[in-house]
Design an enzyme around this catalytic site. Structure first.
Site, PDB file in Angstrom:
ATOM      1  N   LEU A 137       0.863  -1.177   0.000  1.00 30.17           N
ATOM      2  CA  LEU A 137       0.000   0.000   0.000  1.00 30.17           C
ATOM      3  C   LEU A 137       0.901   1.228   0.000  1.00 30.17           C
ATOM      4  O   LEU A 137       1.960   1.225   0.626  1.00 30.17           O
ATOM      5  CB  LEU A 137      -0.905   0.039   1.236  1.00 30.17           C
ATOM      6  CG  LEU A 137      -1.993  -1.038   1.380  1.00 30.17           C
ATOM      7  CD1 LEU A 137      -2.753  -0.820   2.683  1.00 30.17           C
ATOM      8  CD2 LEU A 137      -2.950  -1.033   0.207  1.00 30.17           C
ATOM      9  N   ASP A 138       0.487   2.277  -0.689  1.00 34.15           N
ATOM     10  CA  ASP A 138       1.260   3.518  -0.663  1.00 34.15           C
ATOM     11  C   ASP A 138       1.374   4.030   0.774  1.00 34.15           C
ATOM     12  O   ASP A 138       0.530   3.735   1.626  1.00 34.15           O
ATOM     13  CB  ASP A 138       0.603   4.578  -1.539  1.00 34.15           C
ATOM     14  CG  ASP A 138       0.637   4.216  -3.013  1.00 34.15           C
ATOM     15  OD1 ASP A 138       1.520   3.432  -3.411  1.00 34.15           O
ATOM     16  OD2 ASP A 138      -0.226   4.705  -3.765  1.00 34.15           O
ATOM     17  N   LYS A 139       2.382   4.814   1.025  1.00 38.97           N
ATOM     18  CA  LYS A 139       2.682   5.288   2.374  1.00 38.97           C
ATOM     19  C   LYS A 139       1.468   5.921   3.054  1.00 38.97           C
ATOM     20  O   LYS A 139       1.214   5.678   4.233  1.00 38.97           O
ATOM     21  CB  LYS A 139       3.836   6.293   2.311  1.00 38.97           C
ATOM     22  CG  LYS A 139       4.239   6.879   3.654  1.00 38.97           C
ATOM     23  CD  LYS A 139       5.402   7.847   3.501  1.00 38.97           C
ATOM     24  CE  LYS A 139       5.768   8.470   4.832  1.00 38.97           C
ATOM     25  NZ  LYS A 139       6.903   9.426   4.702  1.00 38.97           N
ATOM     26  N   THR A 141      -1.787   5.604   2.085  1.00 40.48           N
ATOM     27  CA  THR A 141      -3.028   4.839   1.938  1.00 40.48           C
ATOM     28  C   THR A 141      -3.240   4.027   3.213  1.00 40.48           C
ATOM     29  O   THR A 141      -2.298   3.461   3.760  1.00 40.48           O
ATOM     30  CB  THR A 141      -2.958   3.914   0.710  1.00 40.48           C
ATOM     31  OG1 THR A 141      -2.804   4.711  -0.465  1.00 40.48           O
ATOM     32  CG2 THR A 141      -4.219   3.080   0.586  1.00 40.48           C
ATOM     33  N   ARG A 259      -4.862   5.818  -8.192  1.00 38.77           N
ATOM     34  CA  ARG A 259      -4.582   7.258  -8.249  1.00 38.77           C
ATOM     35  C   ARG A 259      -4.367   7.712  -9.687  1.00 38.77           C
ATOM     36  O   ARG A 259      -4.876   8.763 -10.106  1.00 38.77           O
ATOM     37  CB  ARG A 259      -3.363   7.560  -7.379  1.00 38.77           C
ATOM     38  CG  ARG A 259      -3.554   7.169  -5.913  1.00 38.77           C
ATOM     39  CD  ARG A 259      -2.250   7.133  -5.143  1.00 38.77           C
ATOM     40  NE  ARG A 259      -1.651   8.456  -5.035  1.00 38.77           N
ATOM     41  CZ  ARG A 259      -0.448   8.669  -4.516  1.00 38.77           C
ATOM     42  NH1 ARG A 259       0.291   7.637  -4.082  1.00 38.77           N
ATOM     43  NH2 ARG A 259       0.032   9.885  -4.436  1.00 38.77           N
TER      44      ARG A 259
END
Length: 338
Positions: A137-139, A141, A259
């Site tokens: 997961l992105d930082k 998110t 995104r």
């Protein structure tokens, strides 16, 4: 060194096959894993050592090592972890914003990640295993993050991820309304040559498929302006676009996929500075991993785990509902599994 074994009773349709064939095509072990099992005496037939070429009969008991104690691969760092689900093979956490899932392969300076916290959790629980995150997961998110406790579980879940058995659902707040309330975005994604972190839709990128449906729509509140010649205040339409709460399901897992796709369609995620959704209303991209459905690696039983919206996204929704006298929409839920 203790081992954990998976027991498989040979079925009539498997009779006559070699052990290696049963392990690979019936139980899903990779060739690389078969090599490891051979080197470590990791399987046995009817309680005795056997060779991969040995043929089996109906009723034979084939046992396979799915986990043995191993040294950790990350420095343990104490941190508060919110555990949503745990069993012998899985650890599913609720990830907060502002922390990476695991360290990149190269890092100039040490920075604790969620994986370092899992290493500490394993050490505290006496679990002697490497940390194996299933996905990233992105930082910034939030939400569900799956870790496997052993190589067998990781391999099995990775296969489920690729064949669609494992599904992940997200909730995203979009700045603007998609042209269609339900749709599929099938656009290839590659690196943006003008920005080292950013991705973009490009013809030579990797195929990326995102399914979505709009769950709720929030019209922006009107602006209050001064009345003419000292009169009463007047309301004017807001200059801000409406917000859409969308449930998103990934069929592929490209970097920044959700995104990039929504930004490309002109409805970036609220708060996403990297992709054109910058907003003073939230300090990160409004994206939450809300549910996951999968099959338990050993038993095959259906597992469904959900995560509530984090406070920053929930407050935005409540604030919009209150400004419009309530809203009858519902938050997206994970589908029922059979």
């Amino acid at each position: 060194m203790s081992k954990e074994w998976l027991a498989h009773r040979i079925k009539a349709e498997e009779e006559g096959r070699r052990i290696g064939s049963v392990l690979q095509f019936c139980l899903g072990f990779s060739r690389r894993r078969l090599q490891v099992l051979t080197r470590t005496d990791g399987f046995r037939l009817n309680g005795k050592r056997a060779h991969l070429d040995r043929r089996v009969k109906e009723g034979d008991l084939l046992e396979v090592c799915v986990h043995q104690e191993e040294e950790g691969n990350l420095a343990p760092v104490a941190m508060d972890l919110k555990v949503l689900y745990e069993d012998a093979d899985l650890l599913i956490l609720d990830k907060p914003p502002g922390i990476e899932v695991h360290p990149p392969e190269q890092r100039a300076r040490f920075r604790p990640t969620l994986a370092h916290g899992v290493a500490h959790y394993f050490a505290e629980k006496g679990i002697k295993a490497r940390v194996r995150p299933l996905h990233r997961l992105d930082k910034d998110t939030t939400g569900i993050c799956v870790f496997a406790k052993n190589a067998y579980a990781h391999q099995t879940l990775d296969r489920q991820l690729r064949d669609g058995t494992l599904q992940r659902g997200y909730l995203a707040l979009l700045r603007g309304l998609p042209a269609d309330p339900v749709g599929i975005i099938d656009e290839p994604i590659g690196r943006d040559p003008e920005h080292h972190m950013r991705r973009m839709v490009r013809d030579d990128g990797e195929r990326a498929i995102t399914r979505y449906r709009v769950v709720e729509v929030f019209e922006p509140p009107c602006r209050e302006t001064e009345g003419r010649a000292g009169g009463t205040a007047e309301l004017e339409p807001s200059l801000e676009p409406p917000l859409a709460l969308a449930e998103v399901v990934l069929e592929t897992g490209r970097t920044h996929q959700i995104r990039v796709h929504f930004s490309h369609r002109g409805t970036p995620l609220l708060g996403d500075r990297l992709y054109g959704g910058d907003s003073p209303r939230i300090g990160r991209q409004a994206l939450h991993s809300a549910w996951v459905t999968l099959r338990q690696p050993r038993s095959g039983e259906a597992v469904k785990v959900t995560s509530d919206l984090p406070e920053d996204m929930a407050c935005l929704i409540v604030g919009n509902e209150e400004s419009h006298g309530g809203n009858n929409g519902t938050i997206a839920k994970a589908p029922e599994t059979e």
